[in-house]
Design an enzyme around this catalytic site. Structure first.
Site, PDB file in Angstrom:
ATOM      1  N   ASN A  62       0.822  -1.205   0.000  1.00 22.67           N
ATOM      2  CA  ASN A  62       0.000   0.000   0.000  1.00 22.67           C
ATOM      3  C   ASN A  62       0.859   1.259   0.000  1.00 22.67           C
ATOM      4  OD1 ASN A  62       0.530  -0.979   2.701  1.00 22.67           O
ATOM      5  ND2 ASN A  62      -0.932   0.494   3.528  1.00 22.67           N
ATOM      6  N   GLU A  64       0.450   5.313   0.561  1.00 23.45           N
ATOM      7  CA  GLU A  64      -0.464   6.345   1.053  1.00 23.45           C
ATOM      8  C   GLU A  64      -0.066   7.733   0.549  1.00 23.45           C
ATOM      9  OE1 GLU A  64      -0.753   5.730   5.314  1.00 23.45           O
ATOM     10  OE2 GLU A  64      -1.872   3.864   4.996  1.00 23.45           O
ATOM     11  N   CYS A  73      -4.334   0.814  -2.186  1.00 25.70           N
ATOM     12  CA  CYS A  73      -4.142  -0.447  -1.461  1.00 25.70           C
ATOM     13  C   CYS A  73      -3.119  -1.339  -2.170  1.00 25.70           C
ATOM     14  CB  CYS A  73      -5.459  -1.220  -1.385  1.00 25.70           C
ATOM     15  SG  CYS A  73      -6.708  -0.463  -0.348  1.00 25.70           S
ATOM     16  N   GLU A  75      -3.260  -4.517  -2.851  1.00 24.51           N
ATOM     17  CA  GLU A  75      -3.832  -5.442  -3.838  1.00 24.51           C
ATOM     18  C   GLU A  75      -3.955  -4.770  -5.197  1.00 24.51           C
ATOM     19  OE1 GLU A  75      -4.903  -4.706  -0.832  1.00 24.51           O
ATOM     20  OE2 GLU A  75      -6.032  -6.344   0.093  1.00 24.51           O
ATOM     21  N   CYS A 112     -10.253  -4.998   1.069  1.00 30.76           N
ATOM     22  CA  CYS A 112     -11.357  -4.032   1.226  1.00 30.76           C
ATOM     23  C   CYS A 112     -12.319  -4.142   0.045  1.00 30.76           C
ATOM     24  CB  CYS A 112     -10.803  -2.616   1.345  1.00 30.76           C
ATOM     25  SG  CYS A 112     -10.280  -1.900  -0.223  1.00 30.76           S
ATOM     26  N   CYS A 115     -10.947  -3.131  -3.389  1.00 28.70           N
ATOM     27  CA  CYS A 115     -10.040  -4.144  -3.942  1.00 28.70           C
ATOM     28  C   CYS A 115     -10.819  -5.355  -4.431  1.00 28.70           C
ATOM     29  CB  CYS A 115      -8.994  -4.555  -2.908  1.00 28.70           C
ATOM     30  SG  CYS A 115      -7.772  -3.251  -2.643  1.00 28.70           S
TER      31      CYS A 115
END
Ligand code: THU
Length: 160
Positions: A62, A64, A73, A75, A112, A115
């Site tokens: 990930n 940010e 993210c 993924e 999430c 994703c």
């Protein structure tokens, strides 16, 4: 009025060592790349490793951003990279692991919703199920044989 019910099933492995050896290797690559997460805001590091049908492994963590929604993210970093570099390849398996800098995550951490939707796009495109394995820092590993278990009633191109 009628009712329908949709069931999802998962396999649960007690720990990393219980996984088949090829999945252990995939998960260890996810653990390794988790360290490269850029997570100064959440201190929550996620690593993802994808096995493609051409034998390549694509990894992501990930990333940010001070403008929070601009981050991405692990993924999606991995699957969009795979789609960019190997557009013809199918994604066979995804290993995901998450760890916090502030406390030890023992529960399996699922992908999430965004994703899941992104993984769904590739599963439908390639018409082959994607196995998804997810864990925390230690402890149980959940296996889903397809993204469909994680996203019943998914929105996809057939509705467009
Ligand atoms: N995160 C992921 O990388 N994958 C998920 O499926 C859930 C959340 C990241 C996003 C953010 O950088 C941090 O974890 C906390 O939400």
């Amino acid at each position: 009025m009628k009712e329908i019910s949709i069931t999802s099933s998962f396999n649960i492995y007690n720990n990393l060592e219980e996984l088949p050896i090829d999945i252990q290797d995939l998960m260890r690559q996810a653990i390794e790349v988790r360290k490269n997460a850029y997570a100064p805001y959440s201190q929550f590091r996620v690593g993802a490793a994808l096995l493609l049908d051409n034998g390549k492994i694509v990894i992501g963590s990930n990333q940010e951003n001070a403008a929070y929604p601009s981050g991405l993210c692990a993924e999606r970093v991995a699957i969009y990279h795979a789609g960019s570099v190997y557009p013809e390849a199918k994604i066979l398996k995804i290993a995901i692991t998450a760890a916090s800098d502030t406390n030890q995550t023992t529960a399996p951490i699922p992908p999430c919703g965004s994703c899941r939707q992104s993984i769904a796009e590739y599963e439908i495109k390639q018409d082959t199920p994607i196995e998804i394995y997810f864990m925390g820092e230690i402890g149980e590993v959940y296996k889903s044989a397809s993204l469909k278990n994680l996203l019943p009633f998914m929105f996809d191109k057939k509705f467009l």
